[in-house]
Design an enzyme around this catalytic site. Structure first.
Site: not given
Ligand code: NAD
Length: 497
Positions: A149, A173, A176-177, A226, A281, A383
């Site tokens: 996201f 893909k 979805e957020r 993640s 990240c 994290e």
């Protein structure tokens, strides 16, 4: 309400039988759209479209493939304001931060424009009598990208421009957020002249991901997200015979040496720790200070700046930080701050109670600063992916480096110093993939490759740069003889040499 569907074979679609999920504006907490969650059948339709488009695209001259990227780059620039608005609406980041993300994505498109040069391969004449040999880089077929996201525009562009110019077809893909920016970017690719089916998008969740990982037609998968999911994608994808690169999470440490230019370090750390709410990240989330004197000075300088961060809706560019992505992320981050305080870290600035006027339902967390953090604390180990910076105190640079090396992640790191010898020793020996010297976010430019070490990357090849050519192609070496008149070899049973 608008449903964000899929882009399959050049057409946007939403299968009425597939479930949907809410898309939120994190600054207000309002539901703004629905996103379709692709079923197995929908994903298979996208893979079939990509598979059908492959033979022709693979044989399209590399220069023609690159020309699509030239046009795509121009369209991205023309539509930058719209893309950034979509990013801010669904991710929450401040508009100029969204522009920074988009620019980094465009840089990969620019790099991809040079693919014909990079795909030339290697040639050797006369490897034997009248024998020539060459190695060429052939496209793999259908490849997939699964993205997080936090960079809905840039991270997909780490993948598909290079995959496409190498002659592959693609199924993306996205998260979805925040699905709208990738969908719009997919439309721009079409406008740039990319043939239908070469690039497809399926929105969705685990069902879509698992379908991609199980489908035999998919040759390779690029993943960013993640670490637990990266590890899952890597094991399942490779078990199914696919080439996989899976970039995972991070806990990036900066070391402050006693001789560092402290004002420069403080400015750099403010952006690196709190920019994009720490949802990067490559965000710096731990500062290791060598010596109490450096630590005291750093904390004294950071404290007022963290406490006065300008936080609000990302549409107001005077804000320095927007909201975090979801209510769940907001609660998780606040919970971790509580845990840090309970475990004995010194909570110098507490961002838990922030309320942004007029945005009471937004997912805001204030800038947070911990001092005296130790390695056994959860705020050190995990994290957090929020606006939380942990200061750790040590006595020597060796101690600081050991701490970094012992951490499970190895994405990025930075050393602040005026000492060239220390800098050289650090960059040579630290077990981290991307290193900065007085550069807090050492995100490699598009023509270098991006990737961490340890549990920040599963697989052998990093994103974009030269690694991308290797990842998205398969080497084939051809050895060829055209006997010239009069040269005839007899039978030979020994191994040819
Ligand atoms: P995430 O792992 O939750 O999701 C990433 C992708 O995986 C999404 O497309 C999601 O739909 C899918 N997914 C989620 N759960 C799944 C499951 N159980 N099975 C299959 N697929 C699943 O990550 P996120 O929260 O979207 O992004 C934040 C994370 O990404 C952070 O850990 C961050 O460090 C990492 N990240 C890493 C890099 C890097 O370059 N190393 C870059 C950006 C973000």
């Amino acid at each position: 309400m608008q449903v964000v569907g899929h882009l399959i074979n050049g057409k946007q679609s939403h299968n009425q039988n597939d479930p949907t999920q809410d898309v939120f504006n994190p600054a207000t907490g309002a539901v703004t759209k629905q996103v379709s969650l692709a079923s197995k059948e929908t994903v298979e339709e996208a893979i079939a479209a990509a598979d059908a488009a492959f033979p022709e695209w693979r044989n399209t001259p590399p220069m023609k493939r690159a020309r699509v990227m030239f046009r795509f780059k121009a369209l991205l620039e023309e539509n930058a304001a719209k893309i950034c608005a979509l990013l801010t609406d669904e991710h929450g980041k401040v508009l100029d931060d969204a522009m920074g993300e988009l620019t980094r994505g465009i840089e990969v498109v620019e790099f991809a424009c040079g693919a014909p040069q990079m795909l030339k391969g290697e040639h050797s004449k006369n490897v034997g009598p009248a024998i020539d040999s060459w190695s060429e880089f052939q496209a793999l077929g259908v490849v997939a990208g699964i993205t997080p996201f936090n960079f809905p525009a840039m991270v997909p562009m780490w993948m598909f421009p290079m995959a496409l110019v190498c002659g592959n077809t693609f199924v993306l893909k996205p998260s979805e957020r925040d699905p709208s920016a990738p969908m719009f970017i997919g439309e721009l690719l079409k406008q740039a002249g990319l043939p239908d089916g070469v690039f497809n998008i399926v929105n969705g969740d685990k069902v879509a991901v698992d379908t991609i990982l199980e489908d035999k037609r998919v040759q390779a998968v690029s993943f960013v997200g993640s670490t637990p999911i990266a590890e899952y994608i890597y094991s399942k994808g490779t078990a199914n015979g696919k080439r996989v690169q899976a970039l995972g999470g991070a806990k990036n440490h900066a070391i402050i040496m006693p001789d560092a230019d402290m004002d420069n370090a403080v400015n750099a750390l403010m952006g690196a720790a709190y920019g994009s709410c720490g949802e990067r990240c490559m965000a710096i989330s731990v500062v290791v200070c060598v010596g109490d004197e450096a630590a005291d000075e750093l904390v004294a300088k950071l404290k007022p700046q963290v406490a006065s961060l300008k936080i609000g809706n990302g549409t107001d560019t005077s804000n320095e930080m927007g909201p975090v992505i979801t209510k769940m992320a907001q609660e998780r981050i606040k919970g971790l701050i509580t845990q840090g305080a309970e475990q004995g870290a010194n909570l110098v600035v507490d961002g838990r109670d922030l309320v942004v006027e007029g945005h009471e339902n937004g997912y805001f967390v204030g800038g947070t600063l911990f001092d005296n953090v130790t390695q056994d604390m959860v705020v050190y180990q995990e994290e957090i992916f929020g606006p939380v910076l942990c200061v750790v105190r040590v006595d020597t640079m060796q101690e600081a480096m050991k701490m970094i090396d012992d951490h499970e992640f190895g994405n990025g790191t930075c050393l602040f110093t005026r000492d060239g010898e220390a800098a050289r020793y650090f960059s040579d020996n630290i077990k981290v993939g991307m290193v900065g010297i007085n550069v807090p976010l050492p995100v490699p430019v598009a023509y270098h490759s991006f990737g961490g070490w340890k549990r920040s990357l599963f697989g052998d090849l990093s994103a974009h740069g030269p690694d991308a050519i290797r990842f998205y192609t398969r080497r084939k070496t051809v050895t060829q003889r055209w006997p010239s008149s009069g040269v005839r070899e007899g039978k030979q049973f020994a191994f040819p040499s």
